[in-house]
Design an enzyme around this catalytic site. Sequence first.
Site, PDB file in Angstrom:
ATOM      1  N   HIS A  83      81.944  22.221  44.924  1.00 42.62           N
ATOM      2  CA  HIS A  83      81.202  22.388  43.680  1.00 42.62           C
ATOM      3  C   HIS A  83      82.053  22.212  42.427  1.00 42.62           C
ATOM      4  CE1 HIS A  83      78.179  23.703  46.511  1.00 42.62           C
ATOM      5  NE2 HIS A  83      77.365  23.171  45.637  1.00 42.62           N
ATOM      6  N   GLU A  99      68.754  18.936  54.555  1.00 43.49           N
ATOM      7  CA  GLU A  99      70.212  18.884  54.479  1.00 43.49           C
ATOM      8  C   GLU A  99      70.872  19.513  55.699  1.00 43.49           C
ATOM      9  OE1 GLU A  99      71.595  20.853  50.914  1.00 43.49           O
ATOM     10  OE2 GLU A  99      70.169  22.491  51.111  1.00 43.49           O
ATOM     11  N   ASP A 141      75.518  18.396  52.283  1.00 50.61           N
ATOM     12  CA  ASP A 141      75.420  19.322  53.405  1.00 50.61           C
ATOM     13  C   ASP A 141      75.026  18.609  54.689  1.00 50.61           C
ATOM     14  OD1 ASP A 141      76.217  21.864  52.491  1.00 50.61           O
ATOM     15  OD2 ASP A 141      74.439  21.906  51.215  1.00 50.61           O
ATOM     16  N   CYS A 154      69.419  13.626  46.694  1.00 47.76           N
ATOM     17  CA  CYS A 154      70.117  14.207  45.545  1.00 47.76           C
ATOM     18  C   CYS A 154      71.559  14.582  45.854  1.00 47.76           C
ATOM     19  CB  CYS A 154      69.357  15.425  45.007  1.00 47.76           C
ATOM     20  SG  CYS A 154      69.248  16.760  46.199  1.00 47.76           S
TER      21      CYS A 154
HETATM   22  C1  PEP Z   1      73.624  18.523  48.992  1.00 43.33           C
HETATM   23  O1  PEP Z   1      73.911  19.330  49.882  1.00 43.33           O
HETATM   24  O2  PEP Z   1      73.734  17.296  49.108  1.00 43.33           O
HETATM   25  C2  PEP Z   1      73.105  19.003  47.692  1.00 43.33           C
HETATM   26  C3  PEP Z   1      72.631  18.169  46.798  1.00 43.33           C
HETATM   27  O3  PEP Z   1      73.180  20.347  47.442  1.00 43.33           O
HETATM   28  P1  PEP Z   1      74.536  21.121  47.060  1.00 43.33           P
HETATM   29  O4  PEP Z   1      75.602  20.087  46.821  1.00 43.33           O
HETATM   30  O5  PEP Z   1      74.237  21.934  45.866  1.00 43.33           O
HETATM   31  O6  PEP Z   1      74.780  21.929  48.293  1.00 43.33           O
HETATM   32 MG    MG Z   2      73.256  21.366  49.709  1.00 43.60          MG
END
Ligand code: PEP
Ligand code: MG
Length: 587
Positions: free
Chosen positions: A199, A441, A465, A512
């Site tokens: 993140h 995911e 994920d 996403c």
């Molecule tokens: C993902 O897992 O691709 C996603 C968009 O969610 P995050 O990165 O917030 O886990």
């Molecule tokens: Mg995710």
Amino acid sequence: MSSQATPTLSLKGIGASPGVAVGHAYILDRKRVRTPKLRLAEAEVDPERMRMKTALDLSDRQLSELKEQITRTEGPEHGLIIEAHRLMLHDPMFVDEVNRLIVEDRINAEWAVRRVARKLKHLFDNIPDEYFRERRSDVEYVADRVVRNLMGQVVDEEVTLPDHAVVVAHDLSPADTAMMARSGRVAGFVTDLGGQTSHTAIVARARSTPAVVGAGRASEQISPGDLVALDGTRGTILVNPTEDQLALFHETMRRHQENEARALEAKDLPAQSTDGFRMRLVGNIEFPEEIEPLLAHGAEGIGLYRTEFMFLDRKSPPTEEEQYRAYRQVLEAMGGRPVTIRTLDLGGDKVPGKGKFEKEPNPAMGLRAIRYCLANRELFRVQLRALLRASVHGNMRMMFPLICGMSELREARSELEACRTELGRAGVPIGKRFQVGIMVETPSAALIADRLAQEADFFSVGTNDLIQYSLAIDRQNRDVAYLYKPLHLSVLRSLKNIVAAAKEAGIPVAMCGEMAGDPIYSLVLLALGFDELSMTAGQIPTVKDIIRRSNRADAKQLLDTAMELTTAEEIERFIRTEMEKRLGDVL
Ligand code: PEP
Ligand code: MG
């Protein structure tokens, strides 16, 4: 500028947020304060009270500066919160009680502050009103500041960041990254830990701040004030570069800016292939302030609003009212464009507050996202109520993260319906029904996508994920980052299955995860038939440019051939070569 006398050190990490930055190192070392506990001799009592007074005065000065700054950048309501902290410093219930303990119990000031804070927090515990109960964490916040000042520790690193700082840290919490990026003083980030989809990397990209993560022992090897040049695309870091190396970095920086300007020219054109397949390019955000760059880069909506970030840089969760205001702000700013808001994805590497969250042995597989919300119902309901209320103000869609099975989707939906009924009965305006989708995911969701598609209004694939769990690679672990392969045959097969299930059920399918915004995968995603791709602002123009220049029939053929191959390396080599042939000038 370069220090010719100091030898240049060259470090390698993972390029996590593109762009080049040059600045002086600011080493961020966040440690928890450990409170010393001492008994005082009689002669030490008065000096201890003086020490306490000095720490209170210093805390007061810091808070008043902070208040001024926050009022300026975040608005007057935020300034008032700091003012409340200041008032606490003068409250007799706090100050007199600390002094009493110093005098009567003969304990040192740090210990006395902690004891009084514990007692005050306890008082708040028994107040039925939620707002006042939440003030417990303000007590802790103020006590922590006073203790740090008593111990001569640095507080408010965010406030003392020099301009154009390259922030170097062993690890950065998403909250720290966001807070510092928001300060506008950070030229770049370097962290020892982390991978491309951690993140820290995501926040840095959202803020268009260059970052290199997974850089080994960088935080030990770089000293405060060292001149650091980093390339967030290649993952390279030069510490105290020579004049020549520096000139090369500046040249790369200039080229990067030129490319960006060219791509922006096409920002308002539709993302449609030459044979008429229309995709919607939308943006990922963590905070409402990111909307402006998104719109400037031609986003047609928001595909992922990571609401959990609002919970990270604070000790108590935001209230329903506060959340409502944030969601409303986003919906209104998007002026009727679709906005997909994701419910809380706390847990994993996103830990709220500081130290409150019990460390799990394997957080990625632990009580995260929808699991966390279903285990903390009131927290979940507060968010659902805020979302229902905010939905009146724009074109909102909602989705649940980390759904593994139908029961979770049903349970989450029934919680939503219960909140809808509750608000309806209370006469609170909640607007008409909106679409409720899920993030696909996990391998489990991918495998039963046909069933989930019967009850979800849309899918949004989270590849960060999906890849982590499919390939069994911890996205936070640098040692296995080399195994992160979006083009692994298992990932491609999963994606194909998910899209097919969505099309069969007639629901929209978006992506996403970070894969959506990397131009190298654009043709693969066009071939797969995603309706929507959601990415950070800076990635939109290039992806749009590629889609507009491509033919879907050709892309499909490319994907079919790629999927005949077996190893991730073969597939990647093939796709890269073909992409270079077709689009070498924009990649
Ligand atoms: C993902 O897992 O691709 C996603 C968009 O969610 P995050 O990165 O917030 O886990
Ligand atoms: Mg995710």
